[in-house]
Design a protein around this motif. Structure first.
Motif, PDB file in Angstrom:
ATOM      1  N   LEU A 114       0.836  -1.202   0.000  1.00 54.80           N
ATOM      2  CA  LEU A 114       0.000   0.000   0.000  1.00 54.80           C
ATOM      3  C   LEU A 114       0.869   1.249   0.000  1.00 54.80           C
ATOM      4  O   LEU A 114       1.962   1.267   0.558  1.00 54.80           O
ATOM      5  CB  LEU A 114      -0.934  -0.015   1.209  1.00 54.80           C
ATOM      6  N   GLU A 115       0.371   2.302  -0.615  1.00 53.78           N
ATOM      7  CA  GLU A 115       1.164   3.505  -0.843  1.00 53.78           C
ATOM      8  C   GLU A 115       1.211   4.447   0.353  1.00 53.78           C
ATOM      9  O   GLU A 115       2.152   5.223   0.509  1.00 53.78           O
ATOM     10  CB  GLU A 115       0.607   4.268  -2.052  1.00 53.78           C
ATOM     11  N   THR A 116       0.182   4.370   1.198  1.00 52.17           N
ATOM     12  CA  THR A 116       0.039   5.344   2.277  1.00 52.17           C
ATOM     13  C   THR A 116      -0.475   4.666   3.533  1.00 52.17           C
ATOM     14  O   THR A 116      -1.342   3.795   3.466  1.00 52.17           O
ATOM     15  CB  THR A 116      -0.960   6.455   1.867  1.00 52.17           C
ATOM     16  N   ALA A 117       0.080   5.066   4.677  1.00 47.59           N
ATOM     17  CA  ALA A 117      -0.470   4.676   5.978  1.00 47.59           C
ATOM     18  C   ALA A 117      -1.259   5.862   6.518  1.00 47.59           C
ATOM     19  O   ALA A 117      -0.879   7.021   6.314  1.00 47.59           O
ATOM     20  CB  ALA A 117       0.647   4.305   6.947  1.00 47.59           C
ATOM     21  N   ALA A 118      -2.362   5.580   7.182  1.00 53.55           N
ATOM     22  CA  ALA A 118      -3.205   6.657   7.695  1.00 53.55           C
ATOM     23  C   ALA A 118      -3.800   6.241   9.030  1.00 53.55           C
ATOM     24  O   ALA A 118      -3.842   5.052   9.378  1.00 53.55           O
ATOM     25  CB  ALA A 118      -4.314   6.999   6.701  1.00 53.55           C
ATOM     26  N   LEU A 119      -4.271   7.219   9.761  1.00 53.97           N
ATOM     27  CA  LEU A 119      -4.986   6.985  11.012  1.00 53.97           C
ATOM     28  C   LEU A 119      -5.805   8.214  11.344  1.00 53.97           C
ATOM     29  O   LEU A 119      -5.591   9.295  10.783  1.00 53.97           O
ATOM     30  CB  LEU A 119      -4.015   6.641  12.147  1.00 53.97           C
ATOM     31  N   ASP A 120      -6.756   8.038  12.237  1.00 55.82           N
ATOM     32  CA  ASP A 120      -7.570   9.146  12.732  1.00 55.82           C
ATOM     33  C   ASP A 120      -7.381   9.237  14.232  1.00 55.82           C
ATOM     34  O   ASP A 120      -7.532   8.234  14.940  1.00 55.82           O
ATOM     35  CB  ASP A 120      -9.041   8.925  12.387  1.00 55.82           C
ATOM     36  N   VAL A 121      -7.054  10.420  14.710  1.00 52.63           N
ATOM     37  CA  VAL A 121      -6.787  10.596  16.127  1.00 52.63           C
ATOM     38  C   VAL A 121      -7.734  11.643  16.698  1.00 52.63           C
ATOM     39  O   VAL A 121      -7.975  12.693  16.085  1.00 52.63           O
ATOM     40  CB  VAL A 121      -5.312  11.006  16.374  1.00 52.63           C
ATOM     41  N   ALA A 122      -8.301  11.344  17.871  1.00 52.36           N
ATOM     42  CA  ALA A 122      -9.223  12.275  18.521  1.00 52.36           C
ATOM     43  C   ALA A 122      -8.476  13.517  18.984  1.00 52.36           C
ATOM     44  O   ALA A 122      -7.345  13.439  19.474  1.00 52.36           O
ATOM     45  CB  ALA A 122      -9.908  11.603  19.702  1.00 52.36           C
ATOM     46  N   GLU A 123      -9.105  14.654  18.825  1.00 50.86           N
ATOM     47  CA  GLU A 123      -8.514  15.914  19.283  1.00 50.86           C
ATOM     48  C   GLU A 123      -8.376  15.942  20.806  1.00 50.86           C
ATOM     49  O   GLU A 123      -7.652  16.779  21.343  1.00 50.86           O
ATOM     50  CB  GLU A 123      -9.360  17.094  18.807  1.00 50.86           C
ATOM     51  N   THR A 124      -9.046  15.027  21.480  1.00 53.70           N
ATOM     52  CA  THR A 124      -8.930  14.919  22.933  1.00 53.70           C
ATOM     53  C   THR A 124      -7.739  14.065  23.355  1.00 53.70           C
ATOM     54  O   THR A 124      -7.557  13.812  24.546  1.00 53.70           O
ATOM     55  CB  THR A 124     -10.223  14.298  23.506  1.00 53.70           C
ATOM     56  N   ASN A 125      -6.917  13.630  22.375  1.00 51.77           N
ATOM     57  CA  ASN A 125      -5.778  12.750  22.669  1.00 51.77           C
ATOM     58  C   ASN A 125      -4.484  13.347  22.104  1.00 51.77           C
ATOM     59  O   ASN A 125      -3.873  12.786  21.187  1.00 51.77           O
ATOM     60  CB  ASN A 125      -6.023  11.358  22.082  1.00 51.77           C
ATOM     61  N   PRO A 126      -4.028  14.483  22.663  1.00 51.65           N
ATOM     62  CA  PRO A 126      -2.828  15.130  22.121  1.00 51.65           C
ATOM     63  C   PRO A 126      -1.561  14.296  22.270  1.00 51.65           C
ATOM     64  O   PRO A 126      -0.635  14.423  21.466  1.00 51.65           O
ATOM     65  CB  PRO A 126      -2.737  16.435  22.926  1.00 51.65           C
ATOM     66  N   ARG A 127      -1.502  13.430  23.280  1.00 52.27           N
ATOM     67  CA  ARG A 127      -0.316  12.594  23.453  1.00 52.27           C
ATOM     68  C   ARG A 127      -0.138  11.649  22.274  1.00 52.27           C
ATOM     69  O   ARG A 127       0.973  11.475  21.757  1.00 52.27           O
ATOM     70  CB  ARG A 127      -0.431  11.803  24.756  1.00 52.27           C
ATOM     71  N   ALA A 128      -1.240  11.041  21.833  1.00 56.23           N
ATOM     72  CA  ALA A 128      -1.165  10.147  20.684  1.00 56.23           C
ATOM     73  C   ALA A 128      -0.794  10.928  19.429  1.00 56.23           C
ATOM     74  O   ALA A 128       0.035  10.480  18.627  1.00 56.23           O
ATOM     75  CB  ALA A 128      -2.499   9.430  20.485  1.00 56.23           C
ATOM     76  N   LYS A 129      -1.376  12.092  19.254  1.00 56.86           N
ATOM     77  CA  LYS A 129      -1.060  12.890  18.065  1.00 56.86           C
ATOM     78  C   LYS A 129       0.423  13.257  18.034  1.00 56.86           C
ATOM     79  O   LYS A 129       1.057  13.228  16.969  1.00 56.86           O
ATOM     80  CB  LYS A 129      -1.907  14.166  18.024  1.00 56.86           C
ATOM     81  N   SER A 130       0.996  13.550  19.185  1.00 53.13           N
ATOM     82  CA  SER A 130       2.427  13.871  19.253  1.00 53.13           C
ATOM     83  C   SER A 130       3.270  12.677  18.825  1.00 53.13           C
ATOM     84  O   SER A 130       4.264  12.835  18.096  1.00 53.13           O
ATOM     85  CB  SER A 130       2.788  14.291  20.681  1.00 53.13           C
ATOM     86  N   LEU A 131       2.882  11.461  19.257  1.00 53.64           N
ATOM     87  CA  LEU A 131       3.609  10.258  18.851  1.00 53.64           C
ATOM     88  C   LEU A 131       3.546  10.082  17.343  1.00 53.64           C
ATOM     89  O   LEU A 131       4.567   9.812  16.695  1.00 53.64           O
ATOM     90  CB  LEU A 131       3.014   9.027  19.544  1.00 53.64           C
ATOM     91  N   TYR A 132       2.358  10.264  16.775  1.00 57.06           N
ATOM     92  CA  TYR A 132       2.208  10.066  15.339  1.00 57.06           C
ATOM     93  C   TYR A 132       3.030  11.079  14.549  1.00 57.06           C
ATOM     94  O   TYR A 132       3.627  10.743  13.521  1.00 57.06           O
ATOM     95  CB  TYR A 132       0.735  10.142  14.951  1.00 57.06           C
TER      96      TYR A 132
END
Length: 214
Positions: free
Chosen positions: A157-175
């Motif tokens: 596959l050409e692209t990896a993707a995910l959806d992260v809740a705006e209430t989870n800034p720690r996860a967004k920082s990891l991504y």
């Protein structure tokens, strides 16, 4: 720190895996799957995990192990599975809820999919990523994410993707640290007396077909 290992999930992992799946989006799960009581989302997820065939099933999930104990879980999916997963989810809902409750649950699920959308062609989506709370901050989430990226890469596959809740800034920082970039944020007013679907940011990471992601 002992080496982290990985394996496919099994039905017997239900007691440790399902709470981690739930932790990846508790408010959204409660919005969709709690129809008349607060425990219904976890009860439904347990049944669907053991059944195995839907996006919630054990067959889709990878376990992260530390000293043989499951401490993390995550899953990937792609567009070729969308129809089969939808039909499996409908069957799981129909077998778990009374008819009218099943109709309401399916309706809420379809509304939630306007925010957390199924994968598009050529995209591998990472979802249900969770780590046991007392083991967070030890790099397990990062290694599990790398494992799932490797599986997407193996699928071509050409692209990896995910959806992260705006209430989870720690996860967004990891991504972001892993190279994912924000594409857009979907706002939502979806809520029930049991849960509210938070705004979600869609993030993507282009994959070089000639090199394993790191």
């Amino acid at each position: 720190m002992p080496e982290i290992s990985f394996r496919p999930c099994h039905p017997r992992d239900v007691d440790r895996a399902v709470p981690l799946i739930y932790s990846s989006g508790p408010a959204a799960f409660d919005y969709v799957f709690c129809d008349c009581s607060e425990q219904q989302s976890l009860e439904f997820l347990r049944q669907a995990f053991v059944a195995g065939n839907s996006e919630f099933g054990y067959r889709q999930h990878t376990a992260a192990l530390l000293d043989g104990t499951l401490v993390g879980v995550g899953a990937i999916r792609d567009a070729t599975q969308n129809l089969a997963f939808t039909l499996s989810a409908f069957r799981s809902i129909a077998s778990f809820y009374p008819p009218l409750a099943a109709m309401r649950t399916i309706t809420r699920g379809l509304r939630a999919e306007l925010v957390i959308q199924p994968p598009k062609s050529g995209v591998g989506v990472i979802y249900h990523l969770g780590v046991v709370p007392e083991y967070r901050g030890r790099g397990i989430g990062k290694k599990l994410l790398q494992k799932l990226l490797g599986r997407i890469h193996e699928k071509g596959l050409e692209t990896a993707a995910l959806d992260v809740a705006e209430t989870n800034p720690r996860a967004k920082s990891l991504y972001k640290c892993m190279g994912f970039s924000e594409k857009h944020t979907r706002t939502t007013g979806l809520h029930s007396r049991f849960g509210r679907v938070p705004d979600h940011t869609h993030m993507e990471l282009p994959l070089n077909s000639g090199k394993q992601p790191v």
